[in-house]
Design a protein around this motif. Structure first.
Motif, PDB file in Angstrom:
ATOM      1  N   LEU A 126       0.859  -1.180   0.000  1.00 42.67           N
ATOM      2  CA  LEU A 126       0.000   0.000   0.000  1.00 42.67           C
ATOM      3  C   LEU A 126       0.894   1.227   0.000  1.00 42.67           C
ATOM      4  O   LEU A 126       1.739   1.381   0.885  1.00 42.67           O
ATOM      5  N   GLU A 127       0.724   2.076  -1.011  1.00 37.76           N
ATOM      6  CA  GLU A 127       1.574   3.250  -1.114  1.00 37.76           C
ATOM      7  C   GLU A 127       0.810   4.415  -1.737  1.00 37.76           C
ATOM      8  O   GLU A 127      -0.182   4.203  -2.438  1.00 37.76           O
ATOM      9  N   PRO A 128       1.284   5.633  -1.483  1.00 38.87           N
ATOM     10  CA  PRO A 128       0.638   6.791  -2.105  1.00 38.87           C
ATOM     11  C   PRO A 128       0.997   6.858  -3.584  1.00 38.87           C
ATOM     12  O   PRO A 128       2.067   6.416  -3.994  1.00 38.87           O
ATOM     13  N   SER A 129       0.086   7.405  -4.373  1.00 38.55           N
ATOM     14  CA  SER A 129       0.360   7.521  -5.809  1.00 38.55           C
ATOM     15  C   SER A 129       1.298   8.687  -6.114  1.00 38.55           C
ATOM     16  O   SER A 129       1.948   8.702  -7.146  1.00 38.55           O
ATOM     17  N   GLU A 151       1.315  14.137  -2.895  1.00 39.50           N
ATOM     18  CA  GLU A 151       0.158  14.926  -2.467  1.00 39.50           C
ATOM     19  C   GLU A 151      -0.973  14.068  -1.902  1.00 39.50           C
ATOM     20  O   GLU A 151      -2.017  14.591  -1.523  1.00 39.50           O
ATOM     21  N   SER A 152      -0.792  12.751  -1.872  1.00 39.48           N
ATOM     22  CA  SER A 152      -1.873  11.885  -1.405  1.00 39.48           C
ATOM     23  C   SER A 152      -1.332  10.827  -0.446  1.00 39.48           C
ATOM     24  O   SER A 152      -0.146  10.568  -0.396  1.00 39.48           O
ATOM     25  N   GLY A 153      -2.247  10.233   0.294  1.00 39.91           N
ATOM     26  CA  GLY A 153      -1.882   9.123   1.171  1.00 39.91           C
ATOM     27  C   GLY A 153      -1.205   9.534   2.462  1.00 39.91           C
ATOM     28  O   GLY A 153      -0.531   8.718   3.090  1.00 39.91           O
ATOM     29  N   TRP A 154      -1.370  10.766   2.889  1.00 43.21           N
ATOM     30  CA  TRP A 154      -0.726  11.229   4.112  1.00 43.21           C
ATOM     31  C   TRP A 154      -1.329  10.529   5.331  1.00 43.21           C
ATOM     32  O   TRP A 154      -2.528  10.283   5.401  1.00 43.21           O
ATOM     33  N   MET A 155      -0.459  10.205   6.298  1.00 37.53           N
ATOM     34  CA  MET A 155      -0.881   9.622   7.565  1.00 37.53           C
ATOM     35  C   MET A 155      -0.174  10.350   8.699  1.00 37.53           C
ATOM     36  O   MET A 155       0.935  10.849   8.512  1.00 37.53           O
ATOM     37  N   THR A 156      -0.792  10.396   9.854  1.00 37.24           N
ATOM     38  CA  THR A 156      -0.175  11.084  10.985  1.00 37.24           C
ATOM     39  C   THR A 156       0.938  10.240  11.592  1.00 37.24           C
ATOM     40  O   THR A 156       0.986   9.015  11.429  1.00 37.24           O
ATOM     41  N   ARG A 157       1.800  10.903  12.318  1.00 43.98           N
ATOM     42  CA  ARG A 157       2.885  10.211  13.007  1.00 43.98           C
ATOM     43  C   ARG A 157       2.324   9.194  13.995  1.00 43.98           C
ATOM     44  O   ARG A 157       2.909   8.128  14.195  1.00 43.98           O
ATOM     45  N   ALA A 158       1.187   9.486  14.622  1.00 49.81           N
ATOM     46  CA  ALA A 158       0.578   8.545  15.562  1.00 49.81           C
ATOM     47  C   ALA A 158       0.254   7.223  14.869  1.00 49.81           C
ATOM     48  O   ALA A 158       0.498   6.144  15.421  1.00 49.81           O
ATOM     49  N   VAL A 159      -0.260   7.291  13.645  1.00 49.24           N
ATOM     50  CA  VAL A 159      -0.549   6.070  12.879  1.00 49.24           C
ATOM     51  C   VAL A 159       0.749   5.352  12.538  1.00 49.24           C
ATOM     52  O   VAL A 159       0.867   4.132  12.703  1.00 49.24           O
ATOM     53  N   ILE A 160       1.741   6.089  12.082  1.00 49.41           N
ATOM     54  CA  ILE A 160       3.041   5.497  11.728  1.00 49.41           C
ATOM     55  C   ILE A 160       3.662   4.815  12.946  1.00 49.41           C
ATOM     56  O   ILE A 160       4.180   3.696  12.852  1.00 49.41           O
TER      57      ILE A 160
END
Length: 132
Positions: free
Chosen positions: A56-59, A62-71
């Motif tokens: 699963l990766e951003p295209s 500019e897309s697919g951003w996740m917060t540091r908490a999720v990471i």
């Protein structure tokens, strides 16, 4: 459509903008072919029992951003050898583990680097999983 990873009752929502980049690069059949010393061809084939890669990766950036908490939660799960998770993708549940043999199970870098990071900072990430 939402994308989630869950371990027990802990559920993490991933960015719905992530795409399954290797979805069409896998076949359910494993096959080998070899020649004997006489030149005869021996073909063995069987249905694979698991191991489908799910990357699963951003295209783009500019897309697919996740917060540091999720990471951080994903990294915590990736630190547990053989951690089984339930991936919900396109309304279908799949039992998965991190694909450590293909490099890091999760690779992430900040969208904007800050020297004092907080849980709400945004990251771009690639998540490498394998269906079991």
């Amino acid at each position: 459509m939402s994308i989630t990873l869950a371990v027990g009752t802990t559920v993490v929502a991933l960015s719905p903008d992530l795409y399954w980049s290797d979805e069409n690069n896998w076949a359910p059949v494993e096959q080998t072919a070899q020649r004997t010393i006489t030149g005869a061809l021996i073909v063995s084939a069987a249905t694979r029992q698991g191991g489908r890669p799910i990357t699963l990766e951003p295209s783009d950036d500019e897309s697919g951003w996740m917060t540091r908490a999720v990471i951080d939660q994903l990294r915590n799960w990736a630190a547990v050898a053989g951690q089984q998770m339930v991936l919900t993708l396109r309304g279908q549940d799949r039992t998965v583990i991190f694909r450590h043999h293909d490099g890091a199970g999760i690779e992430a870098h900040p969208v904007v680097h800050y020297s004092d990071v907080v849980d709400g900072d945004f990251y771009l990430a690639t998540v490498r999983l394998m269906e079991i």
